[in-house]
Design a protein around this motif. Structure first.
Motif, PDB file in Angstrom:
ATOM      1  N   LEU A 120       0.827  -1.205   0.000  1.00 53.20           N
ATOM      2  CA  LEU A 120       0.000   0.000   0.000  1.00 53.20           C
ATOM      3  C   LEU A 120       0.860   1.252   0.000  1.00 53.20           C
ATOM      4  CD1 LEU A 120      -2.906  -0.643   2.537  1.00 53.20           C
ATOM      5  CD2 LEU A 120      -3.092  -0.255   0.097  1.00 53.20           C
ATOM      6  N   VAL A 121       1.872   1.271   0.863  1.00 54.76           N
ATOM      7  CA  VAL A 121       2.690   2.470   0.951  1.00 54.76           C
ATOM      8  C   VAL A 121       3.784   2.483  -0.104  1.00 54.76           C
ATOM      9  CG1 VAL A 121       2.235   2.797   3.385  1.00 54.76           C
ATOM     10  CG2 VAL A 121       4.208   1.447   2.704  1.00 54.76           C
ATOM     11  N   SER A 122       3.813   1.472  -0.957  1.00 54.41           N
ATOM     12  CA  SER A 122       4.792   1.395  -2.027  1.00 54.41           C
ATOM     13  C   SER A 122       4.099   1.373  -3.377  1.00 54.41           C
ATOM     14  CB  SER A 122       5.669   0.163  -1.865  1.00 54.41           C
ATOM     15  OG  SER A 122       6.327   0.194  -0.641  1.00 54.41           O
ATOM     16  N   VAL A 172       2.869  12.295 -11.106  1.00 52.26           N
ATOM     17  CA  VAL A 172       3.042  11.193 -10.168  1.00 52.26           C
ATOM     18  C   VAL A 172       1.795  11.041  -9.300  1.00 52.26           C
ATOM     19  CG1 VAL A 172       4.323  10.395  -8.154  1.00 52.26           C
ATOM     20  CG2 VAL A 172       5.558  11.295 -10.122  1.00 52.26           C
ATOM     21  N   ARG A 173       1.278  12.165  -8.802  1.00 44.11           N
ATOM     22  CA  ARG A 173       0.071  12.093  -7.979  1.00 44.11           C
ATOM     23  C   ARG A 173      -1.104  11.529  -8.781  1.00 44.11           C
ATOM     24  NH1 ARG A 173      -1.452  14.426  -3.133  1.00 44.11           N
ATOM     25  NH2 ARG A 173      -3.707  14.492  -2.797  1.00 44.11           N
ATOM     26  N   LEU A 205      -2.385   7.948   1.947  1.00 45.19           N
ATOM     27  CA  LEU A 205      -1.325   7.309   1.172  1.00 45.19           C
ATOM     28  C   LEU A 205      -0.991   8.084  -0.093  1.00 45.19           C
ATOM     29  CD1 LEU A 205      -2.186   3.530   1.557  1.00 45.19           C
ATOM     30  CD2 LEU A 205      -0.356   4.825   2.657  1.00 45.19           C
ATOM     31  N   ILE A 206      -1.976   8.709  -0.688  1.00 44.25           N
ATOM     32  CA  ILE A 206      -1.690   9.539  -1.857  1.00 44.25           C
ATOM     33  C   ILE A 206      -0.758  10.678  -1.465  1.00 44.25           C
ATOM     34  CG2 ILE A 206      -2.696  11.137  -3.537  1.00 44.25           C
ATOM     35  CD1 ILE A 206      -5.169   9.299  -3.574  1.00 44.25           C
ATOM     36  N   ASP A 207      -1.045  11.325  -0.335  1.00 39.53           N
ATOM     37  CA  ASP A 207      -0.177  12.402   0.154  1.00 39.53           C
ATOM     38  C   ASP A 207       1.209  11.866   0.505  1.00 39.53           C
ATOM     39  OD1 ASP A 207      -2.260  14.190  -0.114  1.00 39.53           O
ATOM     40  OD2 ASP A 207      -2.826  14.131   2.013  1.00 39.53           O
ATOM     41  N   LEU A 208       1.253  10.700   1.145  1.00 44.20           N
ATOM     42  CA  LEU A 208       2.534  10.114   1.548  1.00 44.20           C
ATOM     43  C   LEU A 208       3.392   9.797   0.340  1.00 44.20           C
ATOM     44  CD1 LEU A 208       4.408   8.810   3.686  1.00 44.20           C
ATOM     45  CD2 LEU A 208       3.107   6.700   3.378  1.00 44.20           C
ATOM     46  N   LEU A 209       2.804   9.168  -0.659  1.00 38.49           N
ATOM     47  CA  LEU A 209       3.576   8.778  -1.829  1.00 38.49           C
ATOM     48  C   LEU A 209       4.050   9.985  -2.618  1.00 38.49           C
ATOM     49  CD1 LEU A 209       1.426   5.718  -2.878  1.00 38.49           C
ATOM     50  CD2 LEU A 209       3.728   5.673  -1.939  1.00 38.49           C
ATOM     51  N   GLU A 210       3.208  11.003  -2.695  1.00 36.62           N
ATOM     52  CA  GLU A 210       3.642  12.215  -3.388  1.00 36.62           C
ATOM     53  C   GLU A 210       4.841  12.830  -2.682  1.00 36.62           C
ATOM     54  OE1 GLU A 210       1.738  16.346  -5.181  1.00 36.62           O
ATOM     55  OE2 GLU A 210       0.811  15.435  -3.422  1.00 36.62           O
TER      56      GLU A 210
END
Length: 430
Positions: free
Chosen positions: A15-17, A69-70, A109-114
């Motif tokens: 999920l976080v990847s 990317v987002r 997670l969207i915010d984290l990955l960005e």
């Protein structure tokens, strides 16, 4: 900073990847063209020497904006197939108390990955993507790291190793090899293969500290639940340790030919490198009684540690309590009064199962502010509090020590798993 290859949504780490599953498009550039050509040209020979393999085809590289990317991350999370897996996984980890019930995990997670993404390699397009406005010093590290993934993908399918469904622990072990090798060989390439940074006194500990410090300095990551933080870092740190061990013990051999199949094998050298390989026990749950199964998967030793730590806040208890893990399987299900979860674990010995059984009692007491009237030494204990009923059972099934955790809404039956119907086998059939 986050650098990743591509994979499937199988567990919290996946999920976080989700940079692993981005599908990208655009004009492709060869290594001899574009603004990153010099960086690639300089890095390729050092990586080939460090890994001991040659690129079969020249790596390609492209730039992506943060907005692109987002957009890709959002599309992957909201894709219909991924969304179903995401929903089951999210509900299960909430039921386990590893992420808050009130958290909008998708948005987080969207915010984290960005925040995390500086670059990623996508096996689907065979292109290495970098964020166009990333700092120059970060780009250098990222390109070197992702080139290792590009090289990996020319010798082993990064996609295929991640497509086994319902095996989060096995996939986490594979991911640890890919990310761990990329970290280890990236450092080796940047130190001209001397290994100095990895072997000098305090060198690897300092690298570990730097990775954690870098992550903790990022605002979104810093407020992430422990399970997200730790599963994000695990493949880089523990994976690199595993790869270093493998290279020292098996000079000239490829880890791709003998991949670890559990986080236990990644965490404990004896479990993988010992005279007798400690293969995990694969569990098949019997049909659940009186409820509707929604989702099932595994935690593995590493995430079992995280579960214990989340509720006990004692690192020694968490590590010791998860040691001896030999396999697990959980199922999320619907009852008339709400969701429930059944989690079966199998242990190397009755003593280790008993220790885990006792720790689960402490978890139930603290999490649900509950007590039990069960007699001391009982093989089944029931806890009721905060609108939930938890029943914990330890039994010997087919000569193996097994512990069962069942968490249901108060008033619902806890008799959902018939342990006598449990099927267990060492290793995997596929």
């Amino acid at each position: 900073m986050k650098h990743d290859n591509r994979g499937t949504s199988a567990g919290i780490f996946a999920l976080v990847s989700l940079t692993l599953i981005l599908s990208a498009c655009g004009d492709k550039r060869s290594e001899g063209e574009g603004p990153y050509a010099r960086r690639v040209a300089d890095a390729v020979p050092a990586i080939e020497q460090a890994v001991g393999l040659k690129f079969k085809t020249p790596p390609k590289i492209e730039a992506r904006s943060k907005a692109q990317v987002r957009e890709f991350v959002t599309a992957q999370i909201t894709d219909s197939v991924a969304a179903r897996t995401f929903a089951g996984m999210t509900a299960a980890y909430k039921r386990l108390g590893m992420i808050p019930d009130t958290m909008n995990l998708q948005s987080f997670l969207i915010d984290l990955l960005e925040e995390q993404i500086v670059g990623y390699y996508d096996p689907k397009t065979k292109v290495l993507y970098v964020v166009s406005d990333a700092p120059s010093e970060a780009l250098g590290i990222t390109i070197t790291h992702e080139l290792v993934h590009a090289l990996q993908d020319q010798y082993i399918s990064l996609d295929s190793t991640q497509k086994v469904e319902g095996q989060n622990d096995r996939q986490s072990a594979a991911q640890a090899v890919f990310e761990g090798q990329a970290v280890y060989e990236q450092i080796s390439a940047m130190t001209q293969g001397s290994g100095m940074a990895m072997n000098m006194p305090g060198g690897w500990d300092r690298i570990r500290d730097m990775i954690r410090e870098n992550q903790s300095s990022m605002p979104v990551f810093a407020r992430a639940p422990t399970v997200i933080q730790e599963t994000l870092i695990f493949p880089y740190l523990s994976g690199a340790e595993f790869v270093r061990n493998f290279k020292e013990r098996n000079p000239g051999k490829s880890v791709y030919d003998d991949m670890p199949v559990s986080t236990e094998q990644v965490l404990h050298p004896r479990s993988y490198f010992g005279a007798s390989r400690d293969l995990p026990t694969s569990i098949t749950l019997p049909a659940l009684t009186g409820v509707t199964k929604r989702y099932e998967n595994t935690l593995g030793e590493f995430e079992t540690r995280l579960f214990l730590f989340e509720h006990l806040q004692d690192q020694n208890e968490a590590v010791q309590g998860a040691t001896g893990w030999d396999g697990d399987r959980y199922a999320l299900f619907a009852t008339g009064g709400g969701e429930g979860l059944a989690w079966v674990t199998v242990w190397d010995s009755p003593a280790e199962a008993s220790e885990f059984y006792d720790l689960l009692g402490k978890v139930a007491s603290r999490r649900f502010v509950a007590s039990t009237s069960s007699a001391t030494g009982s093989v089944t204990k029931t806890y009721t509090g905060l609108g939930r009923t938890v029943q914990i059972t330890t039994e010997e099934i087919g000569g193996r020590a097994v512990v069962l955790w069942v968490d249901v809404p108060q008033g619902a039956s806890t008799s959902v798993v018939n342990l006598s119907g449990l099927q267990m086998q060492q290793g995997f059939s596929n």
